[in-house]
Design a protein around this motif. Structure first.
Motif, mmCIF file in Angstrom:
data_model
loop_
_atom_site.group_PDB
_atom_site.id
_atom_site.type_symbol
_atom_site.label_atom_id
_atom_site.label_comp_id
_atom_site.label_asym_id
_atom_site.label_seq_id
_atom_site.Cartn_x
_atom_site.Cartn_y
_atom_site.Cartn_z
ATOM 1 N N LEU A 46 0.870 -1.171 0.000
ATOM 2 C CA LEU A 46 0.000 0.000 0.000
ATOM 3 C C LEU A 46 0.905 1.218 0.000
ATOM 4 O O LEU A 46 1.658 1.455 0.954
ATOM 5 C CB LEU A 46 -0.904 -0.009 1.250
ATOM 6 C CG LEU A 46 -1.753 1.240 1.498
ATOM 7 C CD1 LEU A 46 -2.647 1.554 0.298
ATOM 8 C CD2 LEU A 46 -2.603 1.071 2.765
ATOM 9 N N ARG A 47 0.838 1.988 -1.077
ATOM 10 C CA ARG A 47 1.813 3.064 -1.232
ATOM 11 C C ARG A 47 1.395 4.372 -0.564
ATOM 12 O O ARG A 47 2.259 5.130 -0.107
ATOM 13 C CB ARG A 47 2.048 3.303 -2.723
ATOM 14 C CG ARG A 47 2.692 2.095 -3.401
ATOM 15 C CD ARG A 47 2.894 2.303 -4.885
ATOM 16 N NE ARG A 47 3.540 1.116 -5.496
ATOM 17 C CZ ARG A 47 3.763 0.986 -6.804
ATOM 18 N NH1 ARG A 47 3.394 1.950 -7.650
ATOM 19 N NH2 ARG A 47 4.346 -0.105 -7.264
ATOM 20 N N LYS A 48 0.115 4.655 -0.518
ATOM 21 C CA LYS A 48 -0.320 5.908 0.096
ATOM 22 C C LYS A 48 -1.687 5.709 0.752
ATOM 23 O O LYS A 48 -2.616 5.185 0.139
ATOM 24 C CB LYS A 48 -0.418 7.024 -0.962
ATOM 25 C CG LYS A 48 -0.717 8.392 -0.370
ATOM 26 C CD LYS A 48 0.411 8.876 0.549
ATOM 27 C CE LYS A 48 0.133 10.254 1.108
ATOM 28 N NZ LYS A 48 1.208 10.690 2.051
ATOM 29 N N LEU A 49 -1.777 6.146 1.998
ATOM 30 C CA LEU A 49 -3.031 6.009 2.744
ATOM 31 C C LEU A 49 -3.441 7.375 3.278
ATOM 32 O O LEU A 49 -2.625 8.128 3.793
ATOM 33 C CB LEU A 49 -2.855 5.040 3.920
ATOM 34 C CG LEU A 49 -4.030 4.925 4.901
ATOM 35 C CD1 LEU A 49 -5.267 4.353 4.215
ATOM 36 C CD2 LEU A 49 -3.660 4.052 6.106
ATOM 37 N N ALA A 50 -4.729 7.683 3.132
ATOM 38 C CA ALA A 50 -5.303 8.911 3.690
ATOM 39 C C ALA A 50 -6.533 8.540 4.512
ATOM 40 O O ALA A 50 -7.355 7.718 4.079
ATOM 41 C CB ALA A 50 -5.669 9.898 2.592
ATOM 42 N N ILE A 51 -6.640 9.146 5.685
ATOM 43 C CA ILE A 51 -7.792 8.919 6.561
ATOM 44 C C ILE A 51 -8.528 10.240 6.727
ATOM 45 O O ILE A 51 -7.962 11.223 7.233
ATOM 46 C CB ILE A 51 -7.352 8.387 7.939
ATOM 47 C CG1 ILE A 51 -6.633 7.046 7.791
ATOM 48 C CG2 ILE A 51 -8.570 8.248 8.862
ATOM 49 C CD1 ILE A 51 -6.025 6.552 9.095
ATOM 50 N N PHE A 52 -9.775 10.284 6.255
ATOM 51 C CA PHE A 52 -10.645 11.438 6.469
ATOM 52 C C PHE A 52 -11.501 11.135 7.707
ATOM 53 O O PHE A 52 -12.203 10.115 7.754
ATOM 54 C CB PHE A 52 -11.548 11.675 5.262
ATOM 55 C CG PHE A 52 -10.853 12.322 4.100
ATOM 56 C CD1 PHE A 52 -11.211 13.606 3.688
ATOM 57 C CD2 PHE A 52 -9.855 11.659 3.392
ATOM 58 C CE1 PHE A 52 -10.579 14.205 2.605
ATOM 59 C CE2 PHE A 52 -9.221 12.243 2.314
ATOM 60 C CZ PHE A 52 -9.578 13.529 1.910
ATOM 61 N N ALA A 53 -11.433 12.020 8.686
ATOM 62 C CA ALA A 53 -12.181 11.783 9.932
ATOM 63 C C ALA A 53 -12.762 13.086 10.430
ATOM 64 O O ALA A 53 -12.239 14.182 10.149
ATOM 65 C CB ALA A 53 -11.271 11.180 11.001
ATOM 66 N N LEU A 54 -13.850 12.981 11.153
ATOM 67 C CA LEU A 54 -14.418 14.163 11.793
ATOM 68 C C LEU A 54 -13.522 14.608 12.936
ATOM 69 O O LEU A 54 -12.984 13.787 13.675
ATOM 70 C CB LEU A 54 -15.812 13.855 12.353
ATOM 71 C CG LEU A 54 -16.982 13.698 11.387
ATOM 72 C CD1 LEU A 54 -18.247 13.391 12.165
ATOM 73 C CD2 LEU A 54 -17.168 14.941 10.524
ATOM 74 N N ALA A 55 -13.367 15.897 13.068
ATOM 75 C CA ALA A 55 -12.742 16.428 14.285
ATOM 76 C C ALA A 55 -13.607 16.007 15.469
ATOM 77 O O ALA A 55 -14.826 15.881 15.350
ATOM 78 C CB ALA A 55 -12.629 17.943 14.195
ATOM 79 N N ALA A 99 -12.232 16.877 9.321
ATOM 80 C CA ALA A 99 -13.326 17.622 8.715
ATOM 81 C C ALA A 99 -14.247 18.164 9.810
ATOM 82 O O ALA A 99 -14.361 17.553 10.888
ATOM 83 C CB ALA A 99 -14.111 16.697 7.776
ATOM 84 N N PRO A 100 -14.858 19.309 9.487
ATOM 85 C CA PRO A 100 -14.746 20.116 8.266
ATOM 86 C C PRO A 100 -13.524 21.019 8.338
ATOM 87 O O PRO A 100 -13.002 21.294 9.422
ATOM 88 C CB PRO A 100 -16.042 20.921 8.277
ATOM 89 C CG PRO A 100 -16.360 21.075 9.737
ATOM 90 C CD PRO A 100 -15.920 19.802 10.386
ATOM 91 N N ASN A 101 -13.056 21.469 7.166
ATOM 92 C CA ASN A 101 -11.910 22.358 7.117
ATOM 93 C C ASN A 101 -12.139 23.418 6.046
ATOM 94 O O ASN A 101 -13.166 23.415 5.361
ATOM 95 C CB ASN A 101 -10.615 21.584 6.871
ATOM 96 C CG ASN A 101 -10.668 20.762 5.592
ATOM 97 O OD1 ASN A 101 -10.963 21.283 4.515
ATOM 98 N ND2 ASN A 101 -10.352 19.464 5.714
ATOM 99 N N ARG A 102 -11.167 24.310 5.912
ATOM 100 C CA ARG A 102 -11.336 25.464 5.016
ATOM 101 C C ARG A 102 -10.654 25.276 3.663
ATOM 102 O O ARG A 102 -10.588 26.215 2.878
ATOM 103 C CB ARG A 102 -10.791 26.726 5.689
ATOM 104 C CG ARG A 102 -11.572 27.115 6.947
ATOM 105 C CD ARG A 102 -11.020 28.392 7.561
ATOM 106 N NE ARG A 102 -11.757 28.804 8.738
ATOM 107 C CZ ARG A 102 -12.863 29.558 8.695
ATOM 108 N NH1 ARG A 102 -13.320 29.976 7.532
ATOM 109 N NH2 ARG A 102 -13.480 29.903 9.812
ATOM 110 N N HIS A 103 -10.127 24.105 3.372
ATOM 111 C CA HIS A 103 -9.476 23.898 2.084
ATOM 112 C C HIS A 103 -10.498 24.020 0.961
ATOM 113 O O HIS A 103 -11.645 23.581 1.108
ATOM 114 C CB HIS A 103 -8.810 22.530 2.037
ATOM 115 C CG HIS A 103 -7.656 22.390 2.985
ATOM 116 N ND1 HIS A 103 -6.448 23.028 2.791
ATOM 117 C CD2 HIS A 103 -7.537 21.702 4.153
ATOM 118 C CE1 HIS A 103 -5.627 22.727 3.776
ATOM 119 N NE2 HIS A 103 -6.272 21.929 4.633
#
Length: 916
Positions: free
Chosen positions: A753-762, A827-831
């Motif tokens: 697995l070369r790249k992992l991203a985790i999107f999570a609520l603050a 998340a949420p963020n200002r990007h």
């Protein structure tokens, strides 16, 4: 002329049907024997009301009991009654409103009436003959003269042989005088007055003494006999058989009772009873219920009242069913066992059970007969094939919770159905109930108890208990409204269902499945090549609207995919696993919406549509229940009475209400897709073949919520086939940290697995999230605290660590993630839209239809391609549309999902409530 309505005002608990049926014969008998003045009619009705149990007992209830066996020859009592032949005791049992007993009395009164009662004794229990016998008895004993003189004691003595029940007789007498005043003459024509009246009364009293001897057994004696007292001694010479049989006896000591009915906690799935516009009578007499002869149960000292109380309800409903009534008593034991099974803490060691648990058990399983499953403890307890088969004959149809603080609603429910299932806190007054059945209210609570409410009057509710006939008024009692409002806890009302026979095995599953409209934005021909349908065991699921057979999966990889990939400069496949909240139709809708944007960027989506559609979160259950049942606002006002039990009940309630079991089953199904011939194994095999045709094939993985569980072992399958995963993006992953460390971290360490991203609520957003505004945190909090193996115990231990929760992304785990180059996006963020770190998601379920989150995920897939530049979509979809562009070139256009529409309706309801 006395009307049935007037009779009902005098005998408040008499059966309406019986009063209407008996009014005519009663008036005929009174007219024939000069019982026409107010004093005579009031006296006559008062005595008959007591002796017949308000016209209920026109025939003695036969056991035979020990007392009734004494009617049989050659006993002394039998000789006095003239019973000479075997069987005479039952043949000449007590009959009529003043019950004649014994062959001699039947012969004597038959001759007086010109009817052969000796040959046909059953005629005496008919209203036409029974009231004539009472009239003849009244006249021959000179009771008109005693009534004219107001000699209440003398009349009672002549009929009863003593003064038993004098207080009740007097209440009937006073009620009759009040109700009939003004409608009857004060005295009959030709009545003597003054000294002549008193002298006539004394003469009548002496003359009637001999005529009365050995005549009657009234309802009082019937109740004595049917409660099986020890055999009484024969009465002295000159005393009546009724006197001997009705001789007072010492009350039996009450058994040590167990009070463990538990109040029902809050459950928004409860459907609330709403009163209809059907007229509610000013009172419903107990006699209407007694007409159905519902068995009086006795639970003894066992704490099984929830089963016994509901068995009484079932017995009544089955007996009064218009088509094919069922007189067989049901098993209180089975209902109690089911109550335990469906309580809030199944399998835990604690005392008691709840009314809701019993109702659920009956609804899910039906109830078998008492003969199939005896309520007294037996060697073989529990459900058997024979018991469950018999139980299907007695299903529960619909049931509703009634606001137990709403007396009007309770009256309406009794008027509509005839019986309620209730629980309350009992007190010492329940041990002090007299023969009148009135419960004195005290301030000494003893515990929770369940029973049936069967009638009401202006003073309170009449209930049928399960403490035998010796308690109260033959097993019945009246609880005052003040007592109920202070101590009542729960009320349920139910209707029977219709028995159904299913011949084919699949029919049972179909019959219990929820149905919903299936829709998708694309034709099946377009969406089919992007779906892998996974069954409950992780295998491919064939059939249905979106089923996948091995041949159909092969078609996708050998025909559909190559047709697309061969024209692309950089072939990419995105494997997608939706969350556990999402049903099949909603999951297909999402794939249909992702499809155009992904294909436009040369990314081929392939989605696992897995068997999570059966699993509905507690959030959705509560949202649906509230939306369907409330007229407006966030909560139905009828449920306000339950709110005080909410906070300490929801997490264990969610754990027990299929939450934990369904969550475990869902995880097992997800992991099973990577076992044996599971769907994920087949996909990995096909990818291994496909990469040989397209050597530069990139594999990307995206999972939402519980989809992270299905994808975890898939990484190992791909690595074993030398298929690296270029990117993996997890949205609010619901997998445990343990599962993540078992599958995802090894793949990162090995380079598979070369790249992992985790999107999570603050965590602040996680805590601001909610489940239908009832559980006031996100679903992942509920999973961590209630659904996983290690449940949260407040102030003692936290729940199971979940990867998608910021509170657990710290310490050693965070250091490990940083070392492996894992991106964590809160998340949420200002990007801005188009940034690989953008997300506007504010709730757990929002990630899969948040345009910034989805666009960021697609940007990550594109950025991972060697030599390519991330596509920047700096403009929002709205600004792009204003410029004449269809939208972001990487963001899909979303349509409203079922869950989104439900949320919108909830918000609209809340707004309307606030405006009102």
């Amino acid at each position: 002329m006395v009307t049935a309505t007037q009779l009902g005002q005098i005998m408040r608990n008499a059966s309406t049907r019986r009063l209407q049926e008996y009014a005519g014969p009663l008036n005929d008998a009174m007219a024939a024997h000069a019982i026409t003045s107010l004093p005579r009619v009031a006296m006559f009705l008062a005595q008959l009301a007591h002796e017949s149990g308000e016209f209920r007992y026109l025939r003695e209830i036969w056991g035979p009991t020990a007392a009734q066996k004494r009617y049989e020859p050659p006993s002394p009592l039998a000789r006095r009654l003239g019973n000479t032949e075997p069987g005479d005791g039952k043949r000449f049992m007590g009959r009529g409103p003043i019950q004649i007993t014994g062959r001699d009395n039947y012969r004597r009164y038959g001759k007086l009436l010109g009817i052969d009662l000796e040959t046909s004794p059953e005629l005496a229990e008919s209203a036409a003959v029974g009231f004539r016998i009472a009239g003849v008895f009244w006249q021959r004993n000179g009771l008109n003269a005693l009534a004219d003189a107001g000699d209440f004691t003398g009349v009672t003595q002549r009929i009863n042989g003593g003064q038993n029940g004098a207080a009740e007789r007097l209440r009937y007498y006073r009620a009759a005088r009040e109700v009939l005043a003004g409608t009857l003459p004060a005295q009959a024509a030709g009545e003597p007055t003054g000294r002549a009246l008193r002298s006539g009364a004394r003469t009548a009293s002496k003359a009637g003494a001999a005529a009365a001897a050995g005549l009657a057994r009234g309802a009082e004696a019937v109740r004595e006999a049917t409660s099986a007292p020890p055999p009484a001694r024969a009465g002295k010479a000159g005393t009546s058989a009724k006197t001997a049989a009705a001789k007072p006896r010492k009350p039996r000591p009450a058994p040590a009772r167990t009070f463990d009915a538990r109040a029902d906690t809050l459950d928004f799935r409860d459907l609330m009873y709403t009163p209809t516009l059907v007229e509610v009578p000013s009172h419903i007499p107990l006699g209407d219920y007694l007409d159905h002869d519902v068995p009086i149960l006795d639970q003894g000292s066992e704490g099984a009242c929830t089963g016994y109380g509901l068995a009484t309800v079932a017995n009544y409903l089955l007996r009064r069913r218009r088509v094919l009534p069922d007189p067989a008593a049901v098993s209180a034991r089975m209902l109690y066992r089911l109550a335990r099974r469906y309580d809030e803490w199944p399998g835990e060691k604690y005392d008691g059970s709840s009314a809701r648990g019993a109702m659920k058990g009956w609804h899910k399983h039906g109830v078998c007969s008492e003969t199939r499953y005896p309520s007294r403890r037996t060697a073989r307890d529990g459900l058997t094939d024979a018991r469950t088969a018999d139980a299907r004959r007695r299903p529960l149809g619909a049931y509703f919770r009634v606001n137990h603080k709403d007396i009007v609603a309770m009256h309406s429910a009794i008027a509509e159905v005839g019986v309620l299932y209730a629980t309350c806190v009992v007190h010492r007054g329940w041990d002090e109930v007299g023969a009148d059945g009135l419960i004195p209210q005290t301030d000494q609570p003893t515990g929770g108890h369940a029973f049936a409410l069967v009638a009401y009057d202006e003073e309170g509710f009449w209930l049928q208990n399960s403490w035998g006939r010796d308690w109260g008024r033959g097993g019945f009692a009246r609880i005052s409204y003040d007592d109920w409002l202070e101590n009542g806890t729960d009320v349920w009302v139910a209707r029977l269902g219709a028995p159904v026979t299913l011949r084919r095995n699949p029919s049972a599953a179909i019959a219990h499945a929820s149905t919903s409209a299936q829709s998708t934005a694309y034709a099946y021909a377009d969406i089919r090549p992007h779906l892998v349908s996974v069954g409950n065991g992780g295998e491919l699921k064939a059939g249905g609207d979106y089923g996948s057979t091995p041949a159909e999966l092969q078609e996708i990889f050998e025909v559909d995919m190559p047709a697309r990939l061969k024209t692309w400069a950089r072939p990419r496949v995105m494997l997608y696993a939706h969350g556990g909240l999402v049903g099949e139709s909603a999951a297909v809708q999402r794939v249909a919406e992702y499809r155009p944007a992904l294909l436009g960027k040369e990314i081929y989506p392939l989605a696992f549509i897995w068997r999570s559609d059966y699993w509905t979160t507690v959030t959705n259950i509560l949202q649906d229940a509230v939306r369907r049942r409330r007229p407006e606002g966030a909560l139905d006002a009828a449920k306000d009475f339950m709110l005080d039990r909410f906070d300490d009940a929801l997490e264990p309630l969610a754990r027990s209400l299929t939450g934990r079991s369904c969550w475990n089953e869902m995880k097992e199904n997800a992991l099973a897709a990577s076992l044996d011939d599971g769907a994920a194994v087949r996909v990995a095999d096909h990818l291994a073949k496909l990469v040989k045709k397209f050597p530069g094939l990139e594999i990307h993985v995206v999972g939402h919520s519980a989809g992270s569980i299905l994808l975890a072992p898939l990484l190992g399958l791909l690595a074993a086939r030398s298929l690296p995963v270029h990117t993996c993006t997890l949205w609010a992953p619901a997998c445990t940290v343990d599962l993540f460390e078992k599958h995802y971290l090894p793949a990162l360490d090995a380079g598979a697995l070369r790249k992992l991203a985790i999107f999570a609520l603050a965590d602040a957003s996680e805590r601001d999230d909610h489940c239908a505004k009832i559980y006031n945190k996100s679903l992942l909090y509920l999973v961590s605290n209630a659904f996983e193996k290690k449940a949260r115990i407040p102030l003692f231990r936290d729940g199971e660590p979940i990867l998608g929760m910021e509170k657990f992304l710290s310490g050693r785990l965070r250091a490990r993630l940083d070392a492996s180059g894992v991106d964590i996006v809160l998340a949420p963020n200002r990007h801005p839209l188009g940034s690989p770190d953008a997300s506007d998601a504010t709730t757990h379920g929002a990630f899969d239809d948040d345009d910034k989150t989805v666009a960021a995920t697609f940007e990550r897939i594109l950025a991972a391609t060697a030599g390519s530049q991330p596509v920047k979509a700096a403009r929002s979809r709205r600004s792009a549309a204003a410029a004449g562009v269809a939208g972001s070139d990487v963001a899909p256009v979303f349509h409203r999902s079922d869950s989104s529409l439900r949320e919108q309706r909830r918000q609209l309801d809340a707004d309307r409530y606030e405006r009102s």
